[in-house]
Write a protein that holds these residues in place. Structure first.
Motif, PDB file in Angstrom:
ATOM      1  N   ALA A  16      11.565   4.836  -6.920  1.00 37.10           N
ATOM      2  CA  ALA A  16      10.747   5.846  -6.243  1.00 37.10           C
ATOM      3  C   ALA A  16      11.549   7.120  -5.963  1.00 37.10           C
ATOM      4  CB  ALA A  16      10.196   5.282  -4.942  1.00 37.10           C
ATOM      5  N   CYS A  17      10.913   8.267  -6.177  1.00 34.18           N
ATOM      6  CA  CYS A  17      11.556   9.558  -5.897  1.00 34.18           C
ATOM      7  C   CYS A  17      11.061  10.078  -4.549  1.00 34.18           C
ATOM      8  CB  CYS A  17      11.212  10.555  -6.998  1.00 34.18           C
ATOM      9  SG  CYS A  17      11.609   9.983  -8.652  1.00 34.18           S
ATOM     10  N   ALA A  18      11.284   9.291  -3.510  1.00 36.18           N
ATOM     11  CA  ALA A  18      10.810   9.659  -2.173  1.00 36.18           C
ATOM     12  C   ALA A  18      11.614   8.886  -1.148  1.00 36.18           C
ATOM     13  CB  ALA A  18       9.320   9.356  -2.042  1.00 36.18           C
ATOM     14  N   ASP A  19      11.384   9.228   0.096  1.00 36.42           N
ATOM     15  CA  ASP A  19      12.038   8.523   1.205  1.00 36.42           C
ATOM     16  C   ASP A  19      11.367   7.163   1.384  1.00 36.42           C
ATOM     17  OD1 ASP A  19      13.341   7.686   3.438  1.00 36.42           O
ATOM     18  OD2 ASP A  19      12.455   9.157   4.807  1.00 36.42           O
ATOM     19  N   VAL A  66       0.833  -1.210   0.000  1.00 35.47           N
ATOM     20  CA  VAL A  66       0.000   0.000   0.000  1.00 35.47           C
ATOM     21  C   VAL A  66       0.865   1.257   0.000  1.00 35.47           C
ATOM     22  CG1 VAL A  66      -1.618   1.347   1.395  1.00 35.47           C
ATOM     23  CG2 VAL A  66      -2.009  -1.102   1.040  1.00 35.47           C
ATOM     24  N   CYS A  67       1.985   1.200   0.703  1.00 38.71           N
ATOM     25  CA  CYS A  67       2.884   2.371   0.735  1.00 38.71           C
ATOM     26  C   CYS A  67       3.373   2.762  -0.649  1.00 38.71           C
ATOM     27  CB  CYS A  67       4.082   2.085   1.637  1.00 38.71           C
ATOM     28  SG  CYS A  67       3.690   2.171   3.391  1.00 38.71           S
ATOM     29  N   LEU A  68       3.448   1.793  -1.549  1.00 40.92           N
ATOM     30  CA  LEU A  68       3.908   2.093  -2.905  1.00 40.92           C
ATOM     31  C   LEU A  68       2.956   3.038  -3.624  1.00 40.92           C
ATOM     32  CD1 LEU A  68       5.040  -1.497  -3.996  1.00 40.92           C
ATOM     33  CD2 LEU A  68       6.503   0.389  -3.287  1.00 40.92           C
ATOM     34  N   LEU A  69       1.667   3.029  -3.203  1.00 43.58           N
ATOM     35  CA  LEU A  69       0.683   3.907  -3.837  1.00 43.58           C
ATOM     36  C   LEU A  69       1.004   5.384  -3.617  1.00 43.58           C
ATOM     37  CD1 LEU A  69      -2.582   2.014  -2.776  1.00 43.58           C
ATOM     38  CD2 LEU A  69      -1.496   1.976  -5.034  1.00 43.58           C
ATOM     39  N   TRP A  70       1.728   5.692  -2.535  1.00 42.88           N
ATOM     40  CA  TRP A  70       1.990   7.079  -2.184  1.00 42.88           C
ATOM     41  C   TRP A  70       3.344   7.565  -2.704  1.00 42.88           C
ATOM     42  CZ3 TRP A  70      -2.484   8.744  -0.683  1.00 42.88           C
ATOM     43  CH2 TRP A  70      -3.347   7.886   0.002  1.00 42.88           C
ATOM     44  N   TYR A  71       4.132   6.672  -3.283  1.00 44.39           N
ATOM     45  CA  TYR A  71       5.449   7.076  -3.764  1.00 44.39           C
ATOM     46  C   TYR A  71       5.354   7.609  -5.190  1.00 44.39           C
ATOM     47  CZ  TYR A  71       7.526   4.587   0.204  1.00 44.39           C
ATOM     48  OH  TYR A  71       7.870   4.180   1.462  1.00 44.39           O
ATOM     49  N   PRO A  72       5.973   8.758  -5.466  1.00 49.78           N
ATOM     50  CA  PRO A  72       6.042   9.228  -6.858  1.00 49.78           C
ATOM     51  C   PRO A  72       7.182   8.522  -7.591  1.00 49.78           C
ATOM     52  CG  PRO A  72       7.097  10.799  -5.390  1.00 49.78           C
ATOM     53  CD  PRO A  72       6.552   9.713  -4.506  1.00 49.78           C
TER      54      PRO A  72
END
Length: 326
Positions: A197-200, A170-176
């Protein structure tokens, strides 16, 4: 107004594109993908047919309706599921050069691959416990491993392998994913997607490591402890022939453990310590990890288990070869 419509269209187009990723076959050998697909097809065919045959033999032979073979059926189901979950994307790439995959399809395949991998490790732990009870406490074998307990064990293993994965996915849904959408494999692995992913991604890294320790770590320790007790019990047997006979009942399971854990450890080592090595190394290790266990497990159990071998010969030549096992 026209400018606003244009900007909306571009935005929608960007959103659509951002949900598409590109799987990779064998880099540098795209023209030979049709030929490369031949060994892959053979491996998939052997894995699916081999595990289906074992399931069929266990189902039709009443003498195999025992705990050891119920756990073997679970292992075969898991292996067959692993083959079927990776087959569509692999063959699409090699046959049709169709390497596009949507984000949703990627996450679904990723869920099946990782949950089945965890399930296989859990089944091997259950099989180790089965061998422990059979050798160390044979008089209580039928009392401890009842059909109801085996069914409950299967349900618990299934829930254990599937319920803790969704938060990771589910966390992958929030990663750009604002950079390259080109992946490293022809199937979907969480480690492969997260690097784009371009995020932490600290949560995924920590949570994923926790799952590895809880599942693979606990399972491997349980298997090792089971065999420590098994060896201690076997060494107490006075007769050398009886010792060998007892150990021989564990041979197939030991091979299955090595077949799963050695490629898994190798793939983890490559991902962590050989990030800049040739892409072929990563692709080779990932394919070995996912393709070899479903192929070799039914072969090993067919060769090492007389009852399974007898069932195969009954299917191939029921009248002519059955007498050799009487």
């Amino acid at each position: 107004m026209k400018s606003w419509n244009s900007s909306v269209a571009n935005s929608n187009s960007s959103n659509v594109l951002s949900s598409i990723f590109y799987l990779t076959g064998i880099p540098g050998y795209e023209e030979a993908h049709c030929w490369i697909s031949i060994p892959f097809c053979l491996l998939y065919l052997i894995g699916i047919v081999g595990n289906s045959t074992i399931l069929h033999i266990i189902r039709i032979d009443p003498s195999l309706h025992e705990p050891m073979y119920y756990f073997l059926a679970m292992l075969s189901l898991t292996d067959m599921g692993m083959s079927l979950s990776t087959l569509p994307t692999v063959l699409r790439i090699f046959w049709f050069n169709a390497n596009e995959i949507t984000f949703d399809a990627y996450v679904i395949q990723m869920f099946f691959i990782h949950s089945l991998s965890l399930m296989e490790s859990a089944v091997l732990l259950a099989m180790a416990f089965d061998r422990y009870v059979a050798i160390c406490n044979p008089l209580m074998y039928a009392v401890i491993l009842t059909p109801r307990r085996i069914i409950n064990t299967g349900v618990i293993l299934l829930l254990r392998s599937t319920t803790l994965l969704p938060p990771l996915l589910v966390c992958l849904l929030w990663y750009p994913f604002c950079g390259s959408h080109v992946l490293s494999h022809s199937f979907c692995l969480q480690q492969d997607l997260i690097r784009l992913a371009c995020a932490d991604t600290t949560f995924n890294a920590v949570y994923g490591l926790t799952l590895v320790i809880l599942f693979w770590g606990v399972d491997s320790i349980g298997i090792i402890m089971s065999y420590i007790f098994i060896l201690r019990s076997v060494l107490r047997i006075a007769s050398r022939e009886e010792r060998l006979k007892a150990l021989n009942t564990c041979a197939s399971h030991i091979c299955a453990v090595f077949i799963l854990y050695v490629p898994m450890i190798g793939l983890s080592m490559v991902h962590h310590f050989a990030k800049h090595s040739s892409p072929l190394v990563h692709i080779l290790m990932a394919n070995i990890y996912l393709l070899v266990p479903p192929v070799l497990n039914p072969i090993i159990y067919s060769v090492k288990t007389k009852q399974i071998r007898r069932g195969i010969f009954q299917i191939l030549a029921p009248q002519r070869l059955l007498s050799t096992f009487k």
